[in-house]
Design a protein around this motif. Structure first.
Motif, PDB file in Angstrom:
ATOM      1  N   GLY A  52      58.193  41.201  -4.720  1.00  0.00           N
ATOM      2  CA  GLY A  52      57.569  41.471  -3.423  1.00  0.00           C
ATOM      3  C   GLY A  52      58.527  41.970  -2.372  1.00  0.00           C
ATOM      4  O   GLY A  52      58.255  41.859  -1.170  1.00  0.00           O
ATOM      5  N   ASN A  53      59.666  42.558  -2.785  1.00  0.00           N
ATOM      6  CA  ASN A  53      60.662  43.073  -1.849  1.00  0.00           C
ATOM      7  C   ASN A  53      60.318  44.537  -1.547  1.00  0.00           C
ATOM      8  O   ASN A  53      60.816  45.463  -2.189  1.00  0.00           O
ATOM      9  CB  ASN A  53      62.063  42.945  -2.457  1.00  0.00           C
ATOM     10  CG  ASN A  53      63.157  43.236  -1.453  1.00  0.00           C
ATOM     11  OD1 ASN A  53      62.935  43.921  -0.455  1.00  0.00           O
ATOM     12  ND2 ASN A  53      64.343  42.705  -1.721  1.00  0.00           N
ATOM     13  N   ALA A  54      59.466  44.740  -0.547  1.00  0.00           N
ATOM     14  CA  ALA A  54      58.919  46.072  -0.279  1.00  0.00           C
ATOM     15  C   ALA A  54      59.970  47.077   0.154  1.00  0.00           C
ATOM     16  O   ALA A  54      59.958  48.237  -0.298  1.00  0.00           O
ATOM     17  CB  ALA A  54      57.816  45.971   0.773  1.00  0.00           C
ATOM     18  N   ALA A  61      51.003  53.208  -8.201  1.00  0.00           N
ATOM     19  CA  ALA A  61      49.683  52.658  -8.508  1.00  0.00           C
ATOM     20  C   ALA A  61      49.671  51.152  -8.301  1.00  0.00           C
ATOM     21  O   ALA A  61      48.716  50.589  -7.746  1.00  0.00           O
ATOM     22  CB  ALA A  61      49.303  52.998  -9.948  1.00  0.00           C
ATOM     23  N   GLY A  62      50.739  50.472  -8.720  1.00  0.00           N
ATOM     24  CA  GLY A  62      50.817  49.038  -8.524  1.00  0.00           C
ATOM     25  C   GLY A  62      50.861  48.663  -7.052  1.00  0.00           C
ATOM     26  O   GLY A  62      50.263  47.671  -6.625  1.00  0.00           O
ATOM     27  N   THR A  63      51.587  49.452  -6.274  1.00  0.00           N
ATOM     28  CA  THR A  63      51.705  49.164  -4.838  1.00  0.00           C
ATOM     29  C   THR A  63      50.372  49.306  -4.134  1.00  0.00           C
ATOM     30  O   THR A  63      49.953  48.424  -3.370  1.00  0.00           O
ATOM     31  CB  THR A  63      52.757  50.095  -4.203  1.00  0.00           C
ATOM     32  OG1 THR A  63      54.033  49.865  -4.825  1.00  0.00           O
ATOM     33  CG2 THR A  63      52.868  49.836  -2.718  1.00  0.00           C
ATOM     34  N   VAL A  64      49.657  50.408  -4.361  1.00  0.00           N
ATOM     35  CA  VAL A  64      48.385  50.623  -3.658  1.00  0.00           C
ATOM     36  C   VAL A  64      47.317  49.649  -4.157  1.00  0.00           C
ATOM     37  O   VAL A  64      46.407  49.260  -3.406  1.00  0.00           O
ATOM     38  CB  VAL A  64      47.910  52.087  -3.778  1.00  0.00           C
ATOM     39  CG1 VAL A  64      48.922  53.033  -3.163  1.00  0.00           C
ATOM     40  CG2 VAL A  64      47.642  52.481  -5.222  1.00  0.00           C
ATOM     41  N   LEU A  65      47.419  49.234  -5.447  1.00  0.00           N
ATOM     42  CA  LEU A  65      46.456  48.247  -5.946  1.00  0.00           C
ATOM     43  C   LEU A  65      46.637  46.912  -5.229  1.00  0.00           C
ATOM     44  O   LEU A  65      45.654  46.238  -4.897  1.00  0.00           O
ATOM     45  CB  LEU A  65      46.626  48.079  -7.456  1.00  0.00           C
ATOM     46  CG  LEU A  65      45.632  47.136  -8.145  1.00  0.00           C
ATOM     47  CD1 LEU A  65      44.202  47.642  -7.970  1.00  0.00           C
ATOM     48  CD2 LEU A  65      45.964  46.995  -9.632  1.00  0.00           C
ATOM     49  N   LEU A 110      47.543  46.599  -2.291  1.00  0.00           N
ATOM     50  CA  LEU A 110      46.990  46.789  -0.939  1.00  0.00           C
ATOM     51  C   LEU A 110      45.466  46.885  -0.957  1.00  0.00           C
ATOM     52  O   LEU A 110      44.838  47.073   0.097  1.00  0.00           O
ATOM     53  CB  LEU A 110      47.590  48.043  -0.307  1.00  0.00           C
ATOM     54  CG  LEU A 110      49.110  48.007  -0.071  1.00  0.00           C
ATOM     55  CD1 LEU A 110      49.609  49.363   0.405  1.00  0.00           C
ATOM     56  CD2 LEU A 110      49.480  46.914   0.927  1.00  0.00           C
ATOM     57  N   GLY A 111      44.869  46.809  -2.117  1.00  0.00           N
ATOM     58  CA  GLY A 111      43.414  46.869  -2.221  1.00  0.00           C
ATOM     59  C   GLY A 111      42.853  48.258  -2.327  1.00  0.00           C
ATOM     60  O   GLY A 111      41.621  48.446  -2.286  1.00  0.00           O
ATOM     61  N   ASP A 112      43.694  49.259  -2.485  1.00  0.00           N
ATOM     62  CA  ASP A 112      43.244  50.646  -2.573  1.00  0.00           C
ATOM     63  C   ASP A 112      42.984  50.981  -4.034  1.00  0.00           C
ATOM     64  O   ASP A 112      43.823  51.572  -4.717  1.00  0.00           O
ATOM     65  CB  ASP A 112      44.311  51.568  -1.967  1.00  0.00           C
ATOM     66  CG  ASP A 112      43.870  53.029  -1.951  1.00  0.00           C
ATOM     67  OD1 ASP A 112      42.728  53.313  -2.391  1.00  0.00           O
ATOM     68  OD2 ASP A 112      44.678  53.870  -1.526  1.00  0.00           O
ATOM     69  N   HIS A 113      41.794  50.640  -4.530  1.00  0.00           N
ATOM     70  CA  HIS A 113      41.491  50.875  -5.930  1.00  0.00           C
ATOM     71  C   HIS A 113      41.362  52.363  -6.237  1.00  0.00           C
ATOM     72  O   HIS A 113      41.758  52.808  -7.326  1.00  0.00           O
ATOM     73  CB  HIS A 113      40.200  50.142  -6.309  1.00  0.00           C
ATOM     74  CG  HIS A 113      40.368  48.662  -6.417  1.00  0.00           C
ATOM     75  ND1 HIS A 113      40.640  47.864  -5.335  1.00  0.00           N
ATOM     76  CD2 HIS A 113      40.332  47.836  -7.499  1.00  0.00           C
ATOM     77  CE1 HIS A 113      40.750  46.610  -5.719  1.00  0.00           C
ATOM     78  NE2 HIS A 113      40.574  46.560  -7.048  1.00  0.00           N
ATOM     79  N   ASP A 114      40.832  53.119  -5.318  1.00  0.00           N
ATOM     80  CA  ASP A 114      40.715  54.555  -5.564  1.00  0.00           C
ATOM     81  C   ASP A 114      42.095  55.212  -5.680  1.00  0.00           C
ATOM     82  O   ASP A 114      42.333  56.055  -6.554  1.00  0.00           O
ATOM     83  CB  ASP A 114      39.929  55.210  -4.431  1.00  0.00           C
ATOM     84  CG  ASP A 114      38.450  54.837  -4.471  1.00  0.00           C
ATOM     85  OD1 ASP A 114      37.990  54.429  -5.562  1.00  0.00           O
ATOM     86  OD2 ASP A 114      37.778  54.939  -3.431  1.00  0.00           O
ATOM     87  N   GLY A 115      42.996  54.825  -4.766  1.00  0.00           N
ATOM     88  CA  GLY A 115      44.356  55.367  -4.842  1.00  0.00           C
ATOM     89  C   GLY A 115      45.032  54.972  -6.142  1.00  0.00           C
ATOM     90  O   GLY A 115      45.758  55.774  -6.757  1.00  0.00           O
ATOM     91  N   ALA A 116      44.802  53.743  -6.571  1.00  0.00           N
ATOM     92  CA  ALA A 116      45.396  53.295  -7.835  1.00  0.00           C
ATOM     93  C   ALA A 116      44.828  54.099  -8.998  1.00  0.00           C
ATOM     94  O   ALA A 116      45.576  54.512  -9.903  1.00  0.00           O
ATOM     95  CB  ALA A 116      45.132  51.805  -8.033  1.00  0.00           C
TER      96      ALA A 116
END
Length: 939
Positions: free
Chosen positions: A694-696, A727-731, A733-739
């Motif tokens: 989790g080290n962004a 893909a892992g990062t945006v997932l 964040l809840g962005d399923h479409d981006g993932a």
């Protein structure tokens, strides 16, 4: 020994008294042999002619000691005078008669001495007449009669005058004179073969007993060669010195001058031929000396015993000036080279050079001739040792190059230094040698990466010598070697070098050319390695078939097997064949141990660790890593990079993100000098570890660095990792479409490059992403193959689209799929196993075995019901082809939810409370009704 007339004591002349045989070894073997010889009716005398220390006196003493009567007469140097010999015979006669003095015998007159044969016969006739009819008479040290005519006269008379039953033992350091052939042919004089005097292993052990061990006895026998006096002396504390004195003062003086000269001239030859020395003289010496062995008759050959060879060499080193000694050694070396024994000649050339420095050029030239065969036979260590023994200023340019070749498999940095030394010494006319040296120096960078300077200067130097990727005039072998060396250095260190594409094309082309098979295998392995680094697994497909045939070609060195093993490992990566990869690893390491070349061992082990982990054997992977750590060499950057990259990835696969990130940082440090491709792999491991931690901020920096490498070099593997990280990062964040968008691009990359086993990712995150892709129908074939190849565990949200080994449908028509194929539900063999599976599912996936047995076999007795249950379970495991997914522990049978997917167990409503209290009963009723009907039909 029993003496004649052992009555009143009387003084006896010294030469009539037998020697002191206090340490006598009874030798039954030889005594039986003497008995056989003496039992012949015509035999009067046995000649025992052997060198000093052969045990003649001991044997004769033992033989005489068994006789009822015996007499001993030792001759000495004075017996060369006929008068002295006659006087000694008079002493013996007086001793045999029992008189106090030989004075009663008349002294020989001058006329008699002029014809000593008549008086000799009368004295010997009287001596034999005075002896009993059965006795043993020993004449020792007959070599004292230096005049052969006198010796022949004496022995002939002894044989003529001895009566039957009076046995004579004639001891000498010389063989039977040829002039005694008549007596020998008549059988009156027989000879004991000197070779029979040598101790056999049992006799050597008996000499040491009782304190000696079997190992000590064998060692003593080997060192002594069975020479009796050597056995006795070598068993003593200062035996070696005493043995040297014996050789110096007794054996050596017993030889004539021509024999001495012949032996000295051959002192350093492992074998002597008729061209080296007088064959007749050597044959005669071999007949009586245990120190010279015949080892061949056609053509005649002899071998000096090690004791004699050591004595001669030490003697010559002490007595000859350095220059003359060097000349002797060089002469022996030339003879050995003429016979084709260049390796033995090398040792002599080295000794000559140690005695005289002017002989080093000959050593240098011989080493250069031997080097190709030694290198082909993996004798790199031997060549290195021999070449380093030549003083550095004395080494030729060619020897420096050969030394560089020998060092390359052990210390690439040192190899580069020797190649540069060869370049400094090379004459302008030695263009081919300069090309070889520049090629080797470039190749050495690929091994160690200790020199971080750009390779442009080296490549330019090759071009100045006329070597270019598009050059078709140079010899094929030279072009191929240069192409492999230059490209192997460029594709990692400087992939954007403008000449790299041309060199790569040249390497690919040489796979179809008739060049050295080992070089071709190296080219194929490097092409596979590059495809692995870049994530272009399709480029690997044709390489194994092209390379396999090279192993059987003449000239394929043992090193070629190791290259083939590494190539097989890369092919296993591309195919996701972990068992095949492990086989290739073990076989290659066995080949490395057999050849003595360990250069690739660490890389082989590290790939083996990955294969073991991917096959599910984490303990085996740990053992491979422990092996690597035990043999780690910090000076080898590539090994350090590979070690910490693999260690970091396997820690990440085990869910240990923090230590994985630390290992990846060490790998990145090592990779900085190697080039962008290995650096990308290490950065990918660290980025995935940072994502788990989790080290962004650190993740963003590492991801950007990885993206820069991917863009600059077109690295497909790096591009894939960037897409997966995003893909892992945006997932998260809840962005399923981006993932999904990034997953579509990532899986398209996997499919188009057959990237079924990309190293470096985090399995848990990848599983979540692939579950999302499968649910959305994104590249399902590629996603399922990735899951199976990497053996990914299903995440909590995995649904029916996940490639479960077993999928069970119960909400509707009951159906079972195994590896995506429907399992037939009809048939007697399937019925009861599938009944058991339905009952287990109806109980929520876990139930006591006894309860299931009672449910399915209600009319059977307890033990019979359990037996039927076990048989059904065994058959069910066979049907599902994943026996460990149905676990029976503590009397409870359960389903492994990560191996078997059941729609009902994955539904929001749980199993029936009728089966497991506290759970919703709504779902279980239909299943229970179906089960009841199936049971009833089967009852």
């Amino acid at each position: 020994m029993t003496q004649i007339d052992p009555g009143a004591p009387r003084p006896a002349p010294a030469h009539v008294v037998p020697p002191d045989l206090a340490r006598r070894l009874t030798r039954p073997r030889l005594l039986r042999r003497l008995d056989d010889l003496l039992a012949r009716p015509d035999t009067r005398a046995v000649w025992i002619g052997a060198c000093t220390g052969s045990g003649k006196t001991t044997l004769a003493g033992a033989c005489a000691g068994r006789a009822a009567a015996a007499l001993w007469l030792r001759l000495d140097g004075s017996d060369a005078d006929p008068a002295a010999l006659l006087a000694h015979l008079g002493d013996a006669l007086a001793h045999a008669r029992g008189t106090d003095s030989p004075a009663t015998l008349p002294a020989p007159s001058r006329e008699q001495l002029a014809h000593p044969g008549h008086l000799l016969r009368s004295r010997l006739r009287a001596l034999f007449a005075a002896l009993p009819s059965r006795c043993v008479l020993v004449f020792d040290d007959l070599q004292a009669l230096a005049d052969e005519a006198a010796l022949v006269r004496f022995v002939t008379t002894v044989v003529d005058e001895a009566r039957q039953g009076q046995h004579v033992l004639l001891l000498s350091q010389h063989e039977v004179p040829a002039a005694l052939a008549r007596a020998a042919s008549a059988g009156r004089l027989v000879e004991l073969d000197p070779a029979e005097l040598a101790f056999d292993p049992d006799e050597t052990a008996a000499w040491l007993a009782p304190g000696g061990s079997d190992a000590e006895a064998l060692d003593l026998h080997r060192r002594s060669g069975g020479w009796p006096v050597a056995v006795a002396l070598l068993a003593q504390r200062r035996g070696v010195d005493r043995l040297r004195d014996l050789l110096e003062h007794e054996f050596w003086p017993s030889l004539d001058e021509p024999t001495r000269a012949a032996l000295e001239a051959c002192a350093w030859l492992p074998e002597i031929t008729a061209q080296d020395a007088d064959a007749v003289r050597l044959d005669r010496l071999a007949d009586r000396a245990l120190l010279l062995d015949r080892c061949g008759t056609e053509p005649p050959r002899w071998r000096l015993h090690d004791l004699l060879a050591d004595f001669l060499r030490a003697r010559l080193r002490e007595r000859l000036p350095a220059g003359e000694l060097a000349t002797r050694l060089a002469d022996c070396a030339e003879r050995l080279e003429a016979r084709g024994d260049a390796e033995a000649a090398l040792g002599l050339r080295q000794r000559a050079a140690q005695a005289d420095a002017s002989a080093w050029p000959a050593v240098d030239a011989l080493l250069c001739r031997l080097a190709p065969a030694w290198l082909a036979g993996c004798r790199h260590a031997g060549l290195r040792e021999a070449a380093l023994a030549v003083p550095a200023p004395q080494r030729s340019a060619e020897l420096c190059w050969r030394l560089a070749q020998a060092e390359l498999v052990r210390d690439p940095s040192a190899a580069r230094g020797h190649a540069d030394a060869a370049l400094e010494r090379a004459a302008p006319s030695e263009r081919a040698l300069q090309v070889e040296c520049q090629t080797l120096a470039i190749a050495s960078h690929f091994q160690s990466f200790d020199d971080t300077r750009p390779l442009a200067a080296r490549v330019a130097a090759l071009q100045a010598l006329g070597v270019r990727a598009d050059d078709h005039d140079a010899p094929a072998e030279q072009r191929a070697a240069a192409a492999v060396a230059v490209w192997s250095a460029l594709f990692l260190r400087e992939p954007n070098h403008p000449a790299r594409p041309a060199w790569q094309a040249r390497v690919q082309a040489l796979l179809h050319e008739p060049v050295d098979p080992t070089l071709k295998l190296r080219a194929a392995m490097l092409l596979a390695k590059n495809a692995w680094y870049q994530g272009r697994y399709l480029d690997l497909a044709a390489l194994p078939a092209l390379a396999r045939a090279e192993l059987a070609r003449p000239g394929a060195a043992p090193y070629a097997k190791l290259l083939w093993g590494l190539l097989r490992q890369y092919a296993a990566w591309a195919d996701g064949d972990w068992d095949g990869g492990l086989r290739a690893t073990r076989e290659a390491l066995a080949d490395a141990a057999a050849s003595g070349i360990s250069l690739l061992d660490q890389h082989l082990r590290l790939h083996g660790a990955c294969f073991a982990a991917l096959a599910g054997d984490r303990a085996g992977a740990g053992r491979w890593l422990d092996e690597v750590a035990a043999h780690a060499d910090a000076s080898r950057r590539m090994e350090a990079w590979h070690h910490f990259t693999v260690r970091g990835w396997l820690l990440l696969c085990g869910g240990e993100a923090a230590p994985a990130e630390a290992a990846a940082r060490l790998a990145i440090d090592a990779a900085q000098a190697m080039g962008p491709a290995p650096l990308a792999m290490s950065r990918a491991v660290r980025a995935h570890a940072l994502q788990q931690l989790g080290n962004a901020d650190a993740l963003r920096a590492e991801r950007d660095a990885l993206a820069a490498i991917a863009e600059a070099t077109g690295n497909t593997l790096a591009q894939l990792h960037v897409l997966l990280l995003d893909a892992g990062t945006v997932l998260e964040l809840g962005d399923h479409d981006g993932a999904r968008h990034r997953l579509a691009r990532a899986l398209a990359t996997v499919r188009s490059h057959a990237l079924w086993a990309p190293p470096g990712g985090a399995p848990a995150t990848l599983a979540r992403l692939l579950a999302l892709a499968l649910d959305a129908g994104i590249e399902p074939v590629a996603a399922r193959r990735l899951v199976r190849t990497l053996r990914l565990a299903p995440p909590a949200q995995a649904g029916a689209a996940w490639p479960w080994p077993v999928r069970v449908h119960t909400l509707g028509r009951f159906a079972v799929e195994v590896d995506g194929e429907p399992l037939p539900s009809q048939g007697k063999q399937q019925k009861r196993p599938l009944d058991l599976l339905q009952a287990l599912i109806a109980h929520g996936g876990e139930a006591p075995a006894a309860h299931l047995a009672d449910l399915l076999w209600p009319d059977a007795e307890g033990d019979l019901a359990l037996g039927a249950f076990e048989a059904a379970l065994r058959r069910l495991r066979q049907l599902l082809r994943c026996g460990d997914a149905l676990r029976l522990s503590g009397g409870v049978l359960g389903i492994d939810r990560q191996r078997i997917w059941v729609d009902a167990l994955a539904a929001p409503a749980g199993p029936s409370a009728d089966f497991l209290p506290g759970q919703d009963a709504a779902w279980a009723a239909p299943a229970r009704a179906r089960l009841a009907r199936r049971v009833a039909l089967g009852a």
